[in-house]
Design a protein around this motif. Structure first.
Motif, PDB file in Angstrom:
ATOM      1  N   SER A  35      -6.908   3.916 -13.758  1.00 16.03           N
ATOM      2  CA  SER A  35      -6.005   4.647 -14.180  1.00 16.03           C
ATOM      3  C   SER A  35      -5.276   5.808 -13.337  1.00 16.03           C
ATOM      4  O   SER A  35      -4.353   6.287 -13.681  1.00 16.03           O
ATOM      5  CB  SER A  35      -5.844   4.867 -15.726  1.00 16.03           C
ATOM      6  N   ASN A  36      -6.111   6.172 -12.523  1.00 17.85           N
ATOM      7  CA  ASN A  36      -5.590   7.379 -11.878  1.00 17.85           C
ATOM      8  C   ASN A  36      -4.207   7.280 -11.229  1.00 17.85           C
ATOM      9  O   ASN A  36      -4.042   6.077 -10.474  1.00 17.85           O
ATOM     10  CB  ASN A  36      -6.659   7.839 -10.593  1.00 17.85           C
ATOM     11  N   TYR A  37      -3.623   8.344 -11.268  1.00 16.75           N
ATOM     12  CA  TYR A  37      -2.054   8.232 -10.648  1.00 16.75           C
ATOM     13  C   TYR A  37      -2.000   7.911  -9.377  1.00 16.75           C
ATOM     14  O   TYR A  37      -0.834   7.269  -8.853  1.00 16.75           O
ATOM     15  CB  TYR A  37      -1.499   9.414 -11.043  1.00 16.75           C
ATOM     16  N   TYR A  38      -2.973   8.538  -8.666  1.00 16.71           N
ATOM     17  CA  TYR A  38      -3.039   8.494  -7.080  1.00 16.71           C
ATOM     18  C   TYR A  38      -3.707   7.321  -6.450  1.00 16.71           C
ATOM     19  O   TYR A  38      -3.876   7.215  -5.143  1.00 16.71           O
ATOM     20  CB  TYR A  38      -3.252   9.780  -6.351  1.00 16.71           C
ATOM     21  N   ASN A  39      -4.594   6.482  -7.248  1.00 19.68           N
ATOM     22  CA  ASN A  39      -5.232   5.334  -6.816  1.00 19.68           C
ATOM     23  C   ASN A  39      -4.629   4.361  -6.195  1.00 19.68           C
ATOM     24  O   ASN A  39      -3.626   3.718  -6.728  1.00 19.68           O
ATOM     25  CB  ASN A  39      -6.029   4.862  -8.102  1.00 19.68           C
ATOM     26  N   PRO A  40      -4.865   4.081  -4.895  1.00 18.10           N
ATOM     27  CA  PRO A  40      -3.967   3.145  -4.129  1.00 18.10           C
ATOM     28  C   PRO A  40      -4.261   1.910  -4.551  1.00 18.10           C
ATOM     29  O   PRO A  40      -3.468   0.764  -4.437  1.00 18.10           O
ATOM     30  CB  PRO A  40      -4.479   3.103  -2.713  1.00 18.10           C
ATOM     31  N   PHE A  41      -5.385   1.352  -5.582  1.00 19.70           N
ATOM     32  CA  PHE A  41      -5.634   0.331  -6.104  1.00 19.70           C
ATOM     33  C   PHE A  41      -5.264   0.294  -7.747  1.00 19.70           C
ATOM     34  O   PHE A  41      -6.198  -0.335  -8.196  1.00 19.70           O
ATOM     35  CB  PHE A  41      -7.047  -0.192  -5.696  1.00 19.70           C
ATOM     36  N   GLY A  42      -4.619   1.136  -8.017  1.00 24.50           N
ATOM     37  CA  GLY A  42      -4.372   1.465  -9.335  1.00 24.50           C
ATOM     38  C   GLY A  42      -3.195   0.072 -10.061  1.00 24.50           C
ATOM     39  O   GLY A  42      -3.107  -0.881  -9.682  1.00 24.50           O
ATOM     40  N   PRO A  43      -3.314   0.163 -11.229  1.00 25.81           N
ATOM     41  CA  PRO A  43      -2.555  -1.001 -11.980  1.00 25.81           C
ATOM     42  C   PRO A  43      -1.068  -0.834 -11.539  1.00 25.81           C
ATOM     43  O   PRO A  43      -0.402  -0.048 -10.881  1.00 25.81           O
ATOM     44  CB  PRO A  43      -2.684  -0.238 -13.384  1.00 25.81           C
ATOM     45  N   VAL A  44      -0.349  -2.133 -11.766  1.00 21.08           N
ATOM     46  CA  VAL A  44       0.829  -2.340 -11.417  1.00 21.08           C
ATOM     47  C   VAL A  44       1.843  -1.312 -12.156  1.00 21.08           C
ATOM     48  O   VAL A  44       2.666  -0.680 -11.806  1.00 21.08           O
ATOM     49  CB  VAL A  44       1.407  -3.747 -11.605  1.00 21.08           C
ATOM     50  N   THR A  45       1.316  -1.376 -13.440  1.00 18.45           N
ATOM     51  CA  THR A  45       2.190  -0.503 -14.490  1.00 18.45           C
ATOM     52  C   THR A  45       1.067   0.297 -15.230  1.00 18.45           C
ATOM     53  O   THR A  45       0.139  -0.125 -15.562  1.00 18.45           O
ATOM     54  CB  THR A  45       3.220  -1.149 -15.286  1.00 18.45           C
ATOM     55  N   PHE A  46       1.612   1.555 -15.851  1.00 21.71           N
ATOM     56  CA  PHE A  46       0.520   2.426 -16.302  1.00 21.71           C
ATOM     57  C   PHE A  46       0.724   2.236 -17.875  1.00 21.71           C
ATOM     58  O   PHE A  46       1.511   1.365 -18.323  1.00 21.71           O
ATOM     59  CB  PHE A  46       0.992   3.983 -16.324  1.00 21.71           C
ATOM     60  N   ALA A  47      -0.307   2.469 -18.561  1.00 20.93           N
ATOM     61  CA  ALA A  47      -0.296   2.196 -20.057  1.00 20.93           C
ATOM     62  C   ALA A  47       1.055   2.641 -20.829  1.00 20.93           C
ATOM     63  O   ALA A  47       1.398   1.872 -21.682  1.00 20.93           O
ATOM     64  CB  ALA A  47      -1.334   2.924 -20.800  1.00 20.93           C
ATOM     65  N   ASP A  48       1.721   3.530 -20.410  1.00 19.33           N
ATOM     66  CA  ASP A  48       3.158   3.792 -20.950  1.00 19.33           C
ATOM     67  C   ASP A  48       4.156   2.895 -20.466  1.00 19.33           C
ATOM     68  O   ASP A  48       5.123   3.113 -20.757  1.00 19.33           O
ATOM     69  CB  ASP A  48       3.323   5.375 -20.665  1.00 19.33           C
ATOM     70  N   GLY A  49       4.084   2.013 -19.540  1.00 14.56           N
ATOM     71  CA  GLY A  49       4.870   0.868 -18.964  1.00 14.56           C
ATOM     72  C   GLY A  49       5.339   1.577 -17.930  1.00 14.56           C
ATOM     73  O   GLY A  49       6.566   0.858 -17.375  1.00 14.56           O
ATOM     74  N   THR A  50       5.286   2.624 -17.386  1.00 14.63           N
ATOM     75  CA  THR A  50       5.928   3.117 -16.087  1.00 14.63           C
ATOM     76  C   THR A  50       5.356   2.416 -14.935  1.00 14.63           C
ATOM     77  O   THR A  50       4.322   2.173 -14.941  1.00 14.63           O
ATOM     78  CB  THR A  50       5.891   4.573 -15.927  1.00 14.63           C
ATOM     79  N   LEU A  51       5.989   2.295 -13.965  1.00 15.97           N
ATOM     80  CA  LEU A  51       5.686   1.707 -12.636  1.00 15.97           C
ATOM     81  C   LEU A  51       4.736   2.658 -11.731  1.00 15.97           C
ATOM     82  O   LEU A  51       5.140   3.644 -11.885  1.00 15.97           O
ATOM     83  CB  LEU A  51       6.779   1.106 -11.772  1.00 15.97           C
ATOM     84  N   ASN A  52       3.861   2.186 -11.164  1.00 15.76           N
ATOM     85  CA  ASN A  52       2.943   2.815 -10.557  1.00 15.76           C
ATOM     86  C   ASN A  52       3.588   3.199  -9.178  1.00 15.76           C
ATOM     87  O   ASN A  52       3.729   2.164  -8.430  1.00 15.76           O
ATOM     88  CB  ASN A  52       1.582   2.107 -10.450  1.00 15.76           C
ATOM     89  N   PRO A  53       3.756   4.184  -8.650  1.00 14.45           N
ATOM     90  CA  PRO A  53       4.376   4.571  -7.549  1.00 14.45           C
ATOM     91  C   PRO A  53       3.391   4.622  -6.284  1.00 14.45           C
ATOM     92  O   PRO A  53       3.826   4.511  -5.103  1.00 14.45           O
ATOM     93  CB  PRO A  53       5.239   5.972  -7.428  1.00 14.45           C
ATOM     94  N   ASN A  54       2.069   4.607  -6.567  1.00 17.65           N
ATOM     95  CA  ASN A  54       0.935   4.683  -5.457  1.00 17.65           C
ATOM     96  C   ASN A  54       0.140   3.500  -5.024  1.00 17.65           C
ATOM     97  O   ASN A  54      -0.498   3.665  -4.459  1.00 17.65           O
ATOM     98  CB  ASN A  54       0.192   6.067  -5.994  1.00 17.65           C
ATOM     99  N   ARG A  55       0.437   2.536  -5.934  1.00 15.26           N
ATOM    100  CA  ARG A  55      -0.302   1.249  -5.671  1.00 15.26           C
ATOM    101  C   ARG A  55       0.133   0.721  -4.365  1.00 15.26           C
ATOM    102  O   ARG A  55       1.307   0.741  -4.134  1.00 15.26           O
ATOM    103  CB  ARG A  55      -0.024   0.073  -6.786  1.00 15.26           C
ATOM    104  N   LEU A  56      -0.675   0.279  -3.484  1.00 14.99           N
ATOM    105  CA  LEU A  56      -0.239  -0.136  -2.066  1.00 14.99           C
ATOM    106  C   LEU A  56       0.262  -1.571  -2.497  1.00 14.99           C
ATOM    107  O   LEU A  56       0.204  -2.192  -3.297  1.00 14.99           O
ATOM    108  CB  LEU A  56      -1.344  -0.431  -1.245  1.00 14.99           C
ATOM    109  N   PRO A  57       1.612  -1.774  -1.483  1.00 16.38           N
ATOM    110  CA  PRO A  57       2.009  -3.056  -1.658  1.00 16.38           C
ATOM    111  C   PRO A  57       1.368  -4.188  -1.082  1.00 16.38           C
ATOM    112  O   PRO A  57       0.494  -4.068  -0.214  1.00 16.38           O
ATOM    113  CB  PRO A  57       3.328  -2.642  -0.882  1.00 16.38           C
TER     114      PRO A  57
END
Length: 1015
Positions: A396-418
């Motif tokens: 769930s870390n905000y800066y994790n490049p392998f983080g979720p597509v969207t966070f628990a609050d529904g916001t899009l993860n800006p730092n997940r690698l494409p």
């Protein structure tokens, strides 16, 4: 010029350093000036309890008076003791070695006569014991066994009347710790009047400056005296940036002029713990981003500046690449430079106050007392904290490049690698191992030291006996505080899905990859994880004694027999209160894996609190026996005197010991004396060694059984190519209440010459030469991680295992590693159990040389030359039964010939044990003028840990420093002194750390001015 010719030149020109009167020639006899002669009978030099006994002539004692102490230019006890050639390397020192929270930090230096190790020298103040500094430290020559020292910086140098150093074992006289000898500091007392002084000085080319002021005041009354001495000293920090040999961990430029070392990469000592984290998602299929691999098969990936290679750009000239950093080749310039913006020596403020008094209750009974107070506050700036304990970063870390597509609050993860492959939509947690929290700032280490002493007693005469009794209480406390990282708070902050999450993914600075963090986490994130870690240690000493002596107990044909008898009872306590995040009160449980760690601090191994006490009762008896006197008219035997002594001590925690001593002085003819001594000594295990519960320390070593597997599988051709180094292994150390005291046998013999045939107009001469030998047994030590691993290798070659080495269950990779080798698979080492044990017999021997020349009251003034030299001739340790078994196995071929084993067969000239140390001084006095030139020489030594391309060790050059001062007394009782140490600005010789702090001070020329006024 080689070291031996350099010594010869030094000795013949008598140009070397500052300290020492007759080098122990006649103790308190002939070298004392004529104007002091009336006071001789009142001086009890260390080494005997019999007032005025001639047996001190049999002992090698160095005595420095107030003038000689002032001439050294020393402002701290450490600087003063370093001018004594018989003093060995200083193990407790802020400019030597890693200053972790397990070190004795702050305003503290250790005392180490003969280089026998910390704890083998007894320190006295006015003839009675001093409380030990409370903070323990594992030193290099004890294999991280915690030892306690007396704090030499608590010695009030400006307030000393004289310094006495007994260069002989004295356990029979003084008890435990006096294995190598005794240092007795005698304070000024009986002051009548008022004087003040101030001093200012500094090391040239640095920001380090000293200021101190002293007050001496006292008043004689009809029946007594009250005296007070007060000292305040302030020293600013010595910064690493001030000098080229401390400026950087990368020392390659300094060694570039030495062909054998010009290409040695280990001289780039920058740390692999950097803000460029070591990261992994664990073994799995290679993860790709838009087709580009960002992990390897082991799941490892790294961040680095674009200039070091690029896999996937994440902006700001930073890229992600697969695999770990190769800090030995490609990524070497990304290592962290720990010297950047840090201090070599801390800033210190120090205060010493001593109040002494005496009062004649009756003509035969006198009351006396001492009140002493020492305090010091220091501030050091050390590199940012590192991560030594692996931790999982939640997906769930905000800066994790392998983080979720969207966070628990529904916001899009800006730092997940494409375009990720092999990463679920919920993301993957990331394992972080090597890392440095640069964005949290430097560690500002604050240490407050405190020491107090209260003594009261009575003394007098009764029927021809001198008697004395006193009650002493003394305590010392040290509070060590430094910022660190709370692991539980860290993982909580790492789990956040907001910009206030802690960010270990951004790396450091592109422009300066070896220091700095140009994309720090938010201040809120930093504040949430940083806390002040505290270590509070305390020691106390309570003692009551009774002494009875008489110089003329009865007569024998050769004269009067003297006797001393004493009783002593003392209680010693020691406590080490570790931070609650280290001592097991608060532990860490990884929220991803559920694994537990007893330490909740990122850079500190678990360490339970330690507390212990002991009661000691002792009694001693000493005789001064004249055997032959001049009146007997025996040819070639003018006089023979004996010292016979014995001491019994009972310890509440391990039992009793009794040790004897005999010393003799034989005057062959007038001016020719032969002397010798034999004694047995002991050192009680310190309270931490006997009372410590299990604690952990990080250990490194080579896992040789895995090297053997690589060799048999053909992956390497010899053990020198093996890279199976252990990492993150805990050495689990336990105290041992069954430890026995270390025992020693001391022998010495020597010759004293005072050539009376030389006309008095040429002055008086004294020459001494003493050969000494100390054999120690049952030294407290540890088996050690590397020895345990080598033993496990031997046992596994025989189909067994070393139960002290704890390993993980073999993984599929481990099974593959051992496949086809004929060896049973061995998993990674997790920890190694060890325990303090009695082992390592040790033998040390050497030669002391001294010369004193004095020419007084000539038309050109009074002159004095002192030379004091010490040579180590033997320093060996028996490696013990287990290591000897390993040597035999290596010799027979049972284990590989490339297996590294400890080699303690000859330790002279290695790692801070120079063969020669020489001090000498030339002083001149005439009217109001005083001046002196002096020098100190320390011979070179090898550093086996730094090898050149030829395989030869680096040799630290010998060092000779010249010192000088000039002093003038004005008619109004004002005196001004200008002086300098290291006039030629030699500085410390080049060594593997830039310099060797245990032997040399980390600065060059030092200037000072001192002004004093008497009212």
């Amino acid at each position: 010029m080689n070291r031996h010719s350099k010594f010869a030149l030094l000795a013949t020109t008598a140009s070397a350093v500052t300290l020492m009167a007759a080098g122990g020639a006649w103790a308190q006899a002939e070298p004392i000036a004529a104007e002091q002669a009336a006071q001789v009978d009142d001086i009890v030099v260390v080494g005997t309890n019999i007032r005025g006994a001639r047996t001190t002539a049999a002992l090698p004692v160095v005595v420095a008076d107030r003038e000689q102490i002032e001439a050294t230019g020393a402002s701290t006890g450490d600087e003063l003791l370093r001018t004594i050639p018989q003093m060995g390397d200083v193990q407790f020192d802020s400019s030597s070695g890693a200053q972790t929270s397990n070190s004795a930090r702050g305003d503290v230096n250790s005392v180490n006569l003969r280089s026998l190790g910390v704890g083998n020298t007894l320190v006295l103040l006015n003839g009675r014991r001093v409380v030990q500094h409370p903070t323990s430290q594992g030193t290099s020559d004890t294999g991280t066994v915690p030892v306690l020292s007396y704090n030499s910086n608590a010695i009030p140098v400006a307030g000393l009347e004289r310094l006495e150093v007994l260069l002989d074992g004295a356990a029979a006289i003084y008890g435990a710790d006096a294995v190598a000898g005794v240092v007795n500091t005698v304070l000024r007392d009986n002051i009548d009047g008022l004087s003040i002084s101030a001093r200012y000085g500094g090391a040239e080319g640095t920001q380090m400056r000293d200021f101190e002021t002293n007050l001496f005041a006292g008043k004689n009354f009809d029946r007594g005296n009250v005296s007070i001495f007060a000292n305040y000293a302030s020293r600013s920090a010595l910064w690493a940036s001030d000098q080229d040999f401390t400026r950087s961990d990368d020392l390659r430029d300094l060694f570039s002029g030495y062909p054998d070392f010009a290409g040695v990469q280990s001289l780039n000592g920058r740390s692999s713990h950097t803000p460029w984290a070591r990261l992994s998602v664990g073994s799995r299929a290679v993860i790709r981003s838009n087709g580009v691999a960002v992990t390897n098969a082991a799941g490892a990936f790294r961040y680095q500046p674009t200039s070091f290679g690029c896999g996937v750009s994440v902006g700001n000239d930073i890229c992600i690449a697969s695999g770990n950093h190769n800090f030995n080749t490609t990524n070497r310039d990304m290592r962290y430079d720990t010297r950047h913006d840090t201090t070599v020596r801390p800033s210190v403020e120090r205060m010493n106050v001593f109040l002494t008094g005496r009062y004649d209750i009756t003509p035969d009974v006198e009351a006396f007392g001492e009140i002493g107070y020492y305090s010091a506050s220091s501030r050091a700036v050390q590199p940012p904290v590192v991560n030594l304990n692996q931790i999982w970063i939640p997906s769930s870390n905000y800066y994790n490049p392998f983080g979720p597509v969207t966070f628990a609050d529904g916001t899009l993860n800006p730092n997940r690698l494409p375009g990720l492959t092999g990463v679920p939509t919920g993301g993957l947690p990331v394992l972080m191992t090597n890392y440095r929290f640069v964005d949290t700032g430097f560690q500002v280490v604050k240490v407050d030291n405190y020491q107090a002493r209260l003594l009261g007693g009575l003394r007098g005469e009764w029927r021809g006996f001198n008697w004395e009794s006193a009650l002493l209480y003394s305590e010392a406390k040290a509070t060590d505080s430094s910022p660190n990282i709370n692991m539980t708070a860290l993982q909580k902050q790492l789990a956040l899905s907001t910009p206030d999450a802690y960010n270990p993914f951004s790396g450091g600075c592109v422009g300066t990859p070896s220091y700095g963090d140009c994309s720090p986490s938010s201040q809120a994130a930093i504040d949430a994880i940083v806390f002040d870690m505290r270590r509070v240690s305390k020691t106390t000493l309570s003692m009551v004694d009774f002494k009875l002596s008489r110089g003329d107990l009865f007569n024998v044909p050769a004269g009067q027999v003297g006797m001393a008898f004493g009783l002593e009872a003392r209680r010693e306590t020691q406590s080490d209160d570790r931070d609650e995040n280290v001592d097991g009160t608060y532990t860490f449980t990884d929220m991803v894996t559920g694994e537990k760690n007893p330490s909740n601090v990122s850079a500190v191994s678990p360490n339970p609190d330690t507390k212990g006490s002991r009661n000691v009762f002792s009694t001693y008896i000493e005789f001064a026996v004249p055997v032959i006197s001049p009146e007997m008219n025996i040819p070639l035997v003018q006089r023979v005197d004996l010292q016979l002594a014995g001491r019994y001590e009972h310890y509440s925690d391990f039992g009793s010991v009794a040790k004897p001593k005999i010393a003799a002085a034989w005057d062959v003819i007038d001016g020719v004396r032969v002397r010798g001594s034999y004694s047995q000594g002991f050192r009680a295990p310190n309270l931490e060694q006997t009372n410590a519960t299990e604690y952990g320390r990080l250990a490194s070593g080579v896992d040789y059984v895995r090297c053997e597997a690589d060799l048999r599988a053909g992956r390497i051709t010899n053990f020198a190519q093996c890279s199976q180094n252990t990492s993150g292994v805990s050495l689990l150390v336990a105290g041992n209440p069954d430890l026995e005291p270390e025992e020693s046998t001391n022998t010495s013999y020597g010759l004293v010459l005072q050539p009376h045939f030389i006309p008095s107009r040429f002055g008086t001469f004294t020459f001494t030469i003493d050969r000494w030998r100390i054999e120690q047994e049952k030294i407290v030590g540890l088996l050690g991680a590397q020895t345990a691993l080598a033993l496990d290798y031997l046992y596994r070659m025989q189909g067994q295992t070393n139960t002290l080495v704890n390993r993980r269950a073999p993984t599929p990779e481990d099974i593959l590693l051992f496949d086809g080798t004929g060896l049973a698979p061995a998993g990674d080492v997790v920890s190694i159990n060890d325990r303090f044990i009695n082992l390592q017999p040790q033998t040390v021997s050497g030669l002391d040389l001294a010369m004193n020349w004095s020419l007084r009251r000539t038309r050109y003034g009074s002159f004095t030359v002192n030379v004091n030299a010490s040579k180590l001739e033997q320093f060996t340790r028996d490696p013990g039964d287990i290591v000897n078994e390993l040597y035999a196995a290596r010799e027979s071929g049972a284990i590989n010939a490339g297996t590294t084993l400890p080699d303690p067969t000859q330790l002279i000239g290695q790692n801070g044990r120079p063969e020669w140390r020489v001090n000498a001084s030339l002083t001149w006095r005439k009217g109001p003028w005083r001046a002196g030139a002096s020098s100190q020489y320390v011979s070179g030594f090898d550093q086996p840990g730094l090898l050149g391309t030829s395989g030869s060790p680096w040799e630290v050059d010998g060092r000779q420093t010249i010192n000088g001062y000039v002093d003038y007394a004005f008619p109004d009782e004002t005196r001004v002194r200008l002086g300098a140490r290291d006039l030629t600005n030699e500085g410390p010789p080049l060594a593997d750390n830039g310099y060797r702090g245990t032997v040399h001070s980390p600065w060059g020329r030092y200037w000072y001015v001192n002004v004093s006024k008497t009212f």
